[in-house]
Design a protein around this motif. Structure first.
Motif, PDB file in Angstrom:
ATOM      1  N   LEU A  14     -12.415  59.901 116.440  1.00 61.12           N
ATOM      2  CA  LEU A  14     -11.505  58.766 116.484  1.00 61.12           C
ATOM      3  C   LEU A  14     -11.239  58.237 115.078  1.00 61.12           C
ATOM      4  O   LEU A  14     -11.082  57.041 114.863  1.00 61.12           O
ATOM      5  CB  LEU A  14     -12.077  57.666 117.387  1.00 61.12           C
TER       6      LEU A  14
ATOM      7  N   ALA B 171     -23.984  62.541 121.775  1.00 66.53           N
ATOM      8  CA  ALA B 171     -22.763  63.299 121.511  1.00 66.53           C
ATOM      9  C   ALA B 171     -23.079  64.646 120.861  1.00 66.53           C
ATOM     10  O   ALA B 171     -22.484  65.659 121.214  1.00 66.53           O
ATOM     11  CB  ALA B 171     -21.815  62.492 120.632  1.00 66.53           C
TER      12      ALA B 171
ATOM     13  N   ALA C  66     -14.062  57.157 125.835  1.00 64.77           N
ATOM     14  CA  ALA C  66     -13.256  56.731 124.690  1.00 64.77           C
ATOM     15  C   ALA C  66     -12.180  57.757 124.394  1.00 64.77           C
ATOM     16  O   ALA C  66     -11.040  57.431 124.079  1.00 64.77           O
ATOM     17  CB  ALA C  66     -14.143  56.521 123.463  1.00 64.77           C
TER      18      ALA C  66
ATOM     19  N   PHE D 110     -19.839  57.230 127.558  1.00 69.07           N
ATOM     20  CA  PHE D 110     -19.002  56.301 126.812  1.00 69.07           C
ATOM     21  C   PHE D 110     -18.063  57.049 125.876  1.00 69.07           C
ATOM     22  O   PHE D 110     -16.879  56.738 125.776  1.00 69.07           O
ATOM     23  CB  PHE D 110     -19.910  55.364 126.007  1.00 69.07           C
ATOM     24  N   TRP D 111     -18.599  58.051 125.215  1.00 73.38           N
ATOM     25  CA  TRP D 111     -17.794  58.824 124.265  1.00 73.38           C
ATOM     26  C   TRP D 111     -16.663  59.551 124.995  1.00 73.38           C
ATOM     27  O   TRP D 111     -15.498  59.518 124.566  1.00 73.38           O
ATOM     28  CB  TRP D 111     -18.688  59.817 123.513  1.00 73.38           C
TER      29      TRP D 111
ATOM     30  N   ALA E 142     -10.152  53.368 120.699  1.00 73.60           N
ATOM     31  CA  ALA E 142      -9.462  53.946 121.852  1.00 73.60           C
ATOM     32  C   ALA E 142      -8.220  53.129 122.193  1.00 73.60           C
ATOM     33  O   ALA E 142      -7.232  53.649 122.708  1.00 73.60           O
ATOM     34  CB  ALA E 142     -10.405  54.017 123.051  1.00 73.60           C
TER      35      ALA E 142
ATOM     36  N   LEU F  68     -15.663  52.029 119.152  1.00 72.93           N
ATOM     37  CA  LEU F  68     -15.021  53.065 119.963  1.00 72.93           C
ATOM     38  C   LEU F  68     -14.003  52.455 120.923  1.00 72.93           C
ATOM     39  O   LEU F  68     -12.931  53.023 121.141  1.00 72.93           O
ATOM     40  CB  LEU F  68     -16.065  53.865 120.737  1.00 72.93           C
ATOM     41  N   VAL F  69     -14.347  51.288 121.488  1.00 74.29           N
ATOM     42  CA  VAL F  69     -13.378  50.620 122.372  1.00 74.29           C
ATOM     43  C   VAL F  69     -12.109  50.312 121.588  1.00 74.29           C
ATOM     44  O   VAL F  69     -10.989  50.620 122.029  1.00 74.29           O
ATOM     45  CB  VAL F  69     -13.960  49.308 122.952  1.00 74.29           C
TER      46      VAL F  69
ATOM     47  N   PHE G 232     -20.220  50.950 119.813  1.00 72.55           N
ATOM     48  CA  PHE G 232     -19.573  50.779 121.112  1.00 72.55           C
ATOM     49  C   PHE G 232     -18.295  49.961 120.957  1.00 72.55           C
ATOM     50  O   PHE G 232     -17.228  50.348 121.437  1.00 72.55           O
ATOM     51  CB  PHE G 232     -20.532  50.098 122.089  1.00 72.55           C
TER      52      PHE G 232
ATOM     53  N   GLY H 278     -24.393  57.162 126.512  1.00 71.89           N
ATOM     54  CA  GLY H 278     -23.619  57.324 125.287  1.00 71.89           C
ATOM     55  C   GLY H 278     -22.563  58.412 125.428  1.00 71.89           C
ATOM     56  O   GLY H 278     -21.417  58.254 125.010  1.00 71.89           O
TER      57      GLY H 278
ATOM     58  N   PHE I 210     -16.500  61.564 113.075  1.00 72.71           N
ATOM     59  CA  PHE I 210     -17.261  62.617 113.733  1.00 72.71           C
ATOM     60  C   PHE I 210     -16.998  62.586 115.231  1.00 72.71           C
ATOM     61  O   PHE I 210     -16.873  63.621 115.877  1.00 72.71           O
ATOM     62  CB  PHE I 210     -18.751  62.438 113.465  1.00 72.71           C
ATOM     63  N   LEU I 211     -16.866  61.385 115.778  1.00 77.76           N
ATOM     64  CA  LEU I 211     -16.634  61.256 117.206  1.00 77.76           C
ATOM     65  C   LEU I 211     -15.174  61.506 117.565  1.00 77.76           C
ATOM     66  O   LEU I 211     -14.773  61.372 118.715  1.00 77.76           O
ATOM     67  CB  LEU I 211     -17.070  59.875 117.682  1.00 77.76           C
TER      68      LEU I 211
END
Lengths: 310, 317
Positions: free
Chosen positions: A250, B261, B276, B272-273, A163, A159-160, A156, B269, A247-248
């Motif tokens: 970012l 995700a 982001a 949140f993703w 971003a 990711l913040v 978390f 989650g 993967f997400l």
């Protein structure tokens, strides 16, 4: 599950006695380092882990010198080709050779892993040693900062940060290190609390050594076991972290990539059956992380450090 | 016990306050300032000034923090301009789904990891032990999303028996057979990672206890082997698991984010993703705060639970 039989229970462990009977340590003479190295080498799994890590570094950094592929310009006439003699692991959705990409991506993964672990460990060790050595309100404030940051689940916080700041390679290393220094800080602070009351610290002081000297030359070197064990686990964690971030979406921006980014790319082709976009990169991550964890485990045994982890 | 409780409560309160300071500092670090980050780069100076006045951003920094804290105390976690909804309302929709995912996978993980750990301790250094040790090591070193992907390839693509997407409906529909089936893969993926961790702890906790004096005493008194194992050792070996549950909470939250995700499971989650990726900072910071507070409360409960089952903790603290 079935109940254990009597013969199984008879063989239940009595570790201390067995260690004494074998008397392994009597064989070795020499410094603590020699002893540690001896215990480490005795552990086959750890040596295998070390071998894998060396292989991975060679594969990623020397490999591209022997196996030439274009990892900058895309070639959309050659996309998602299955493995063939020309492309041993096929090509991806924009025509990059997957084997070559694995090398280039591995460079990023390993670089981020190692550099972030070094940064985090250095900062964490200094933070923990200062907090533990000075004590009092400074210790309270410093450790409450650590506690508060630890309360935020890693991904978390990452990711913040990702971003907020445009992820370039140095920025990613910095971000990963920013969440990773907390555990070493806590561990080293704990050790410092017990080390600072030792006689040799008094001795240094009597001889006129200042606080800085005591912390840098005496306390930190005495926690080297904890530091090295933790640093090894940090590399493993950082590689996983950066893979998750990529993967997400970012992670490192293209054309650079890392193993996690390659996977993120392959996900869209899950249903198309393009296994070469999913298995190689994933396996590379797992093998490397397992190897670092095995090394860390063995070093923990070698330095006789007890960590809270695993 | 009261002293212990008060001390632990005090510590937790300090940490929660620390977390609010961190989220506050994070808002200050936003590129271009809070108003620009939230209203967008093309917001007019007038609307920015208005936003700043409404949110107390024209005050000195320490007053801004108090303003922020006051808002939080009144349950105002922020407002998502992108989704045009309060962060609190969004959490009300998404949080219960995440709790179901976490609860189900943690229960499943415990139900498997505890017997597995016992078995490994009893059959220590035998083939089964090595097999499961290797397996848990591999699982622990595996990126969660990759594990999820492999499960999808196997169960959804090759066998075509389970849905690759988590349940999309309202929670009240989760008991429908179809929704329940789509819940299987997300829960199992999250549970597998936790099983690896829990069974390792369970194994070493059992081994630690098997060499204790009380085991020898029980044996000497003529307690049967199964009696020693289940009535004495197991009960003591389970105690550290309570703490482990509290300590692994942040990790499980991170795992849930990834699982949500992959399986497009509309929990906190995923929210949140999405936030982001769209740089929706009010949601990001609000959720971060909630997750952190949940972690602190989880740790607090685990500590209290530990103190209840093991009186030694209260004395040594």
């Amino acid at each position: 599950m079935s109940e254990p039989t009597v013969s199984e229970l008879d063989s239940l462990p009595v570790p201390e006695v067995r260690a004494l009977a074998e008397g392994g340590e009597a064989k070795v003479a020499g410094s603590a380092w020699k002893l540690a190295a001896y215990v480490f080498v005795e552990n086959r799994l750890a040596v295998a882990g070390l071998g894998v890590v060396v292989f991975m570094f060679l594969f990623c950094f020397v490999g591209p010198l022997l196996y030439h592929t274009d990892q900058i310009n895309t070639d959309i006439t050659q996309f998602t080709l299955p493995p063939s003699p020309a492309h041993p692991l096929g090509t991806d959705n924009v025509g990059y050779d997957v084997l070559g990409r694995l090398m280039v991506g591995g460079q990023t993964s390993l670089e981020i892993g190692v550099i972030a672990a070094l940064l985090a460990t250095t900062f964490g060790v200094l933070w923990g040693a200062i907090a533990g050595f000075v004590g009092g309100w400074l210790d309270q404030v410093m450790m409450r900062i650590v506690d508060s940051m630890l309360a935020i689940p890693t991904l978390f916080l990452l990711l913040v940060l990702a971003a907020m700041f445009v992820p370039s390679l140095p920025m990613l290393i910095f971000i990963v290190a920013l969440v990773a220094w907390l555990v070493p800080a806590r561990l080293i602070r704990g050790e410092t609390l017990s080390l600072r009351t030792r006689e040799y610290v008094d001795a240094v002081r009597v001889m006129g050594g200042g606080d800085v000297r005591i912390v840098l030359r005496h306390i930190i070197p005495n926690t080297i076991g904890t530091i090295m064990v933790n640093a090894t686990f940090q590399v493993a964690d950082a590689i996983l972290t950066i893979a998750a971030l990529s993967f997400l979406g970012l992670g490192v921006p293209p054309p650079a990539t890392n193993w996690g980014g390659m996977l993120s790319n392959g996900v869209s082709y899950t249903f198309a059956g393009y296994w070469w976009l999913i298995y190689p990169a994933g396996l590379a991550i797992v093998i490397t992380v397992v190897a670092f964890n095995l090394i860390g485990d063995a070093m923990r045994d070698a330095f006789e450090v007890r960590l809270q982890r695993r | 016990m009261t002293g212990f409780l008060l001390r632990r409560l005090g510590q937790s309160a300090v940490v929660v306050l620390g977390v609010t300071i961190i989220t506050f500092v994070l808002t200050r670090l936003l590129p271009g300032g809070v108003a620009r980050a939230i209203l967008g780069t093309r917001a007019s100076p007038v609307s920015i000034a208005e936003f700043n006045r409404d949110n107390g951003l024209d005050l000195p920094t320490w007053q801004q923090y108090l303003f922020y804290l006051n808002q939080l105390l009144h349950g105002n976690l922020g407002f998502s301009y992108r989704l045009n909804e309060g962060v609190g309302t969004l959490l009300g929709d998404h949080l219960p789904k995440t709790i179901i995912l976490l609860g189900a996978s943690t229960l499943l993980a415990l139900a498997i990891a505890v017997p597995l750990g016992i078995m490994q301790a009893v059959r220590r250094n035998k083939v089964e032990d090595y097999f499961f040790t290797t397996l848990s090591f591999a699982l622990y070193s595996m990126p969660t999303f990759w594990l999820g992907l492999i499960l999808i390839i196997f169960f959804s693509v090759d066998l075509n028996v389970l849905s690759p997407q988590g349940p999309q409906g309202d929670i009240s529909t989760y008991l429908d057979p179809e929704q329940l089936a789509s819940l299987v893969l997300p829960v199992v993926t999250l549970a597998l990672v936790t099983i690896a961790l829990f069974s390792r702890y369970m194994r070493s906790s059992m081994l630690d206890n098997l060499v204790q004096d009380y085991v020898r005493t029980a044996r000497a008194k003529g307690v049967s082997n199964t009696g020693v194992l289940y009535r004495h050792v197991l009960r003591n070996a389970l105690i550290p698991i309570v703490t482990l549950l509290g300590l692994s909470l942040p990790g499980i939250f991170s795992g849930a984010l990834i699982v949500e995700a992959i399986f497009n499971y509309p929990g906190m989650g995923l929210l949140f993703w999405d936030s982001a990726r769209t740089r929706d900072f009010p949601v990001l910071l609000g959720v971060t705060l909630v997750v952190a507070v949940a972690t602190v409360v989880g740790n607090l409960l685990a500590d209290i639970g530990y103190a209840v089952v093991d009186p030694r903790v209260r004395i040594t603290e």
